[in-house]
Design an enzyme around this catalytic site. Structure first.
Site, PDB file in Angstrom:
ATOM      1  N   ARG A 116       0.862  -1.183   0.000  1.00 40.15           N
ATOM      2  CA  ARG A 116       0.000   0.000   0.000  1.00 40.15           C
ATOM      3  C   ARG A 116       0.901   1.236   0.000  1.00 40.15           C
ATOM      4  O   ARG A 116       1.488   1.590   1.004  1.00 40.15           O
ATOM      5  CB  ARG A 116      -0.901  -0.007   1.244  1.00 40.15           C
ATOM      6  CG  ARG A 116      -2.049   0.981   1.176  1.00 40.15           C
ATOM      7  CD  ARG A 116      -2.687   1.179   2.556  1.00 40.15           C
ATOM      8  NE  ARG A 116      -1.843   2.026   3.377  1.00 40.15           N
ATOM      9  CZ  ARG A 116      -1.720   1.910   4.700  1.00 40.15           C
ATOM     10  NH1 ARG A 116      -2.327   0.944   5.342  1.00 40.15           N
ATOM     11  NH2 ARG A 116      -0.943   2.749   5.366  1.00 40.15           N
TER      12      ARG A 116
ATOM     13  N   HIS B 266      -4.006   4.477   4.484  1.00 44.96           N
ATOM     14  CA  HIS B 266      -5.087   3.497   4.613  1.00 44.96           C
ATOM     15  C   HIS B 266      -6.394   4.094   4.105  1.00 44.96           C
ATOM     16  O   HIS B 266      -7.198   3.413   3.469  1.00 44.96           O
ATOM     17  CB  HIS B 266      -5.230   3.078   6.077  1.00 44.96           C
ATOM     18  CG  HIS B 266      -6.418   2.226   6.354  1.00 44.96           C
ATOM     19  ND1 HIS B 266      -6.477   0.889   6.012  1.00 44.96           N
ATOM     20  CD2 HIS B 266      -7.614   2.509   6.930  1.00 44.96           C
ATOM     21  CE1 HIS B 266      -7.649   0.389   6.365  1.00 44.96           C
ATOM     22  NE2 HIS B 266      -8.356   1.349   6.917  1.00 44.96           N
TER      23      HIS B 266
ATOM     24  N   TYR C 102       3.513   6.432  11.179  1.00 44.37           N
ATOM     25  CA  TYR C 102       3.980   5.078  11.497  1.00 44.37           C
ATOM     26  C   TYR C 102       5.009   4.522  10.512  1.00 44.37           C
ATOM     27  O   TYR C 102       5.503   3.417  10.704  1.00 44.37           O
ATOM     28  CB  TYR C 102       2.798   4.109  11.613  1.00 44.37           C
ATOM     29  CG  TYR C 102       1.825   4.120  10.451  1.00 44.37           C
ATOM     30  CD1 TYR C 102       2.069   3.391   9.296  1.00 44.37           C
ATOM     31  CD2 TYR C 102       0.646   4.862  10.517  1.00 44.37           C
ATOM     32  CE1 TYR C 102       1.167   3.383   8.245  1.00 44.37           C
ATOM     33  CE2 TYR C 102      -0.276   4.870   9.469  1.00 44.37           C
ATOM     34  CZ  TYR C 102      -0.004   4.127   8.336  1.00 44.37           C
ATOM     35  OH  TYR C 102      -0.903   4.129   7.291  1.00 44.37           O
TER      36      TYR C 102
END
Length: 345
Positions: A244, A248, A257
């Site tokens: 990805r 998200h 993160y």
């Protein structure tokens, strides 16, 4: 990992033709352009939210390309725009969900063979197994294809679905897009053993662990899985390893993160560029073809955006009219309160 035995699959067998590879590229360009544009739509206030799929185009287009829409049925999550586009779903109707105009999409699931968009994590797998078992009971040869991610694989629903499908030999293909992240948690911190496909052995299900960024490999694997399930041999698990490349969702900040360096290192080769280089190397496409594919993708995105902006609000009464076949006193009371507060009647 490849524990799927060969199955005589007739027309499904054989390498992709030059025309098919060009079509796959055009589909991936259309998906890429619409996906990145949808993020801009959210920033512009056209839609309130969107779940990007940048970097997962090969996994989605390749698997969706293997579906036979005359008999199979697909059960998506909220991130399978590329699958929907590959299957020929009306994209204005599909994108209506991201505008919060309608839950699950305005498209017709029975005609498109794409079930309503599922926002419940791992919720689609149970629906897929139920439909697939129905095919067995009715003596039909349709196959269910259901999607979920590495994060969703930790849900109990997935265990129940795989166990039931294996016991009943339900014709269902479990397609996992392992994109490296369960929102902000890396796969190695939430998938014991590091592989979802490895879990299939515990249910007696054959599995394929594939390069999800190679669209040709995805088409081949999905066709093999469909042939296996259609022949009455039960379910198959496919784990497509991809990445990805974006957030998200449009409300997520991946910078909290992972670093940009980590993102670049983990992403690897862009699946779209990978296919482009193959087409050039094989001499089956040139720069004129690539330019034409991009121009078509831009024109398509303009039409979809115009259609999405023209969508009006759904009647508020649908919140109550379409809940139960027979209404309840509590629901009637809620509907009456809503009408009084919103319509002053």
């Amino acid at each position: 990992m490849d524990t799927l035995l060969p199955v005589a699959s007739g027309a499904d067998a054989g390498a992709l033709t030059a025309d098919e590879l060009r079509e796959l590229y055009s589909l991936m360009v259309a998906v890429r352009h619409l996906d990145t544009s949808a993020i801009a739509w959210q920033r512009q206030g056209i839609i309130p939210g969107y779940a990007p799929e940048l970097g997962q185009e090969a996994a989605q287009v390749g698997s969706g390309y293997a579906v036979d829409t005359t008999r199979d049925f697909v059960f998506p999550t909220y991130r399978e725009m590329g699958v929907a586009r590959t299957m020929g779903v009306d994209m204005v109707a599909y994108m209506s969900t991201h505008k919060a105009t309608w839950h699950g999409g305005l498209y017709n699931p029975m005609e498109s063979r794409l079930a309503p968009i599922q926002a419940v994590v791992a919720g689609s797998v149970l629906h897929a197994v139920g439909w697939a078992h129905g095919q067995t009971l009715d003596g039909k040869d349709g196959v269910a294809l259901t999607y979920f991610g590495d994060g969703a694989s930790s849900q109990g629903d997935v265990h129940e679905a795989m166990n039931f499908a294996a016991v009943m030999k339900a014709p269902v293909v479990f397609f996992i897009q392992n994109n490296g992240w369960a929102i902000s948690v890396p796969t190695e911190r939430q998938v014991a053993g590091g592989s979802v496909a490895a879990r299939a052995a515990g249910y007696g299900i054959p599995a394929l662990h594939i390069d999800g960024d190679d669209v040709a490999a995805v088409v081949e694997a999905t066709r093999r899985a469909f042939a296996h399930a259609r022949a009455g041999n039960g379910p198959v698990v496919i784990e497509a390893m991809t990445y990805r490349r974006g957030p998200h969702s449009t409300s997520d900040d991946p910078g909290r993160y992972r670093s940009l360096d980590e993102e670049r290192d983990g992403a690897g080769i862009d699946p779209l560029e990978r296919l482009r280089q193959r087409l050039l190397a094989d001499g089956i496409a040139d720069e004129a073809f690539f330019a034409e594919a991009l121009a078509a993708a831009k024109a398509e995105e303009e039409q979809i955006r115009t259609g999405v902006q023209a969508l009006g609000s759904r009647p508020g009464t649908e919140m109550f009219d379409l809940v139960f076949q027979e209404t309840t006193p509590a629901l009637q009371a809620q509907a009456a309160n809503w009408r009084e507060e919103s319509e002053h009647v």
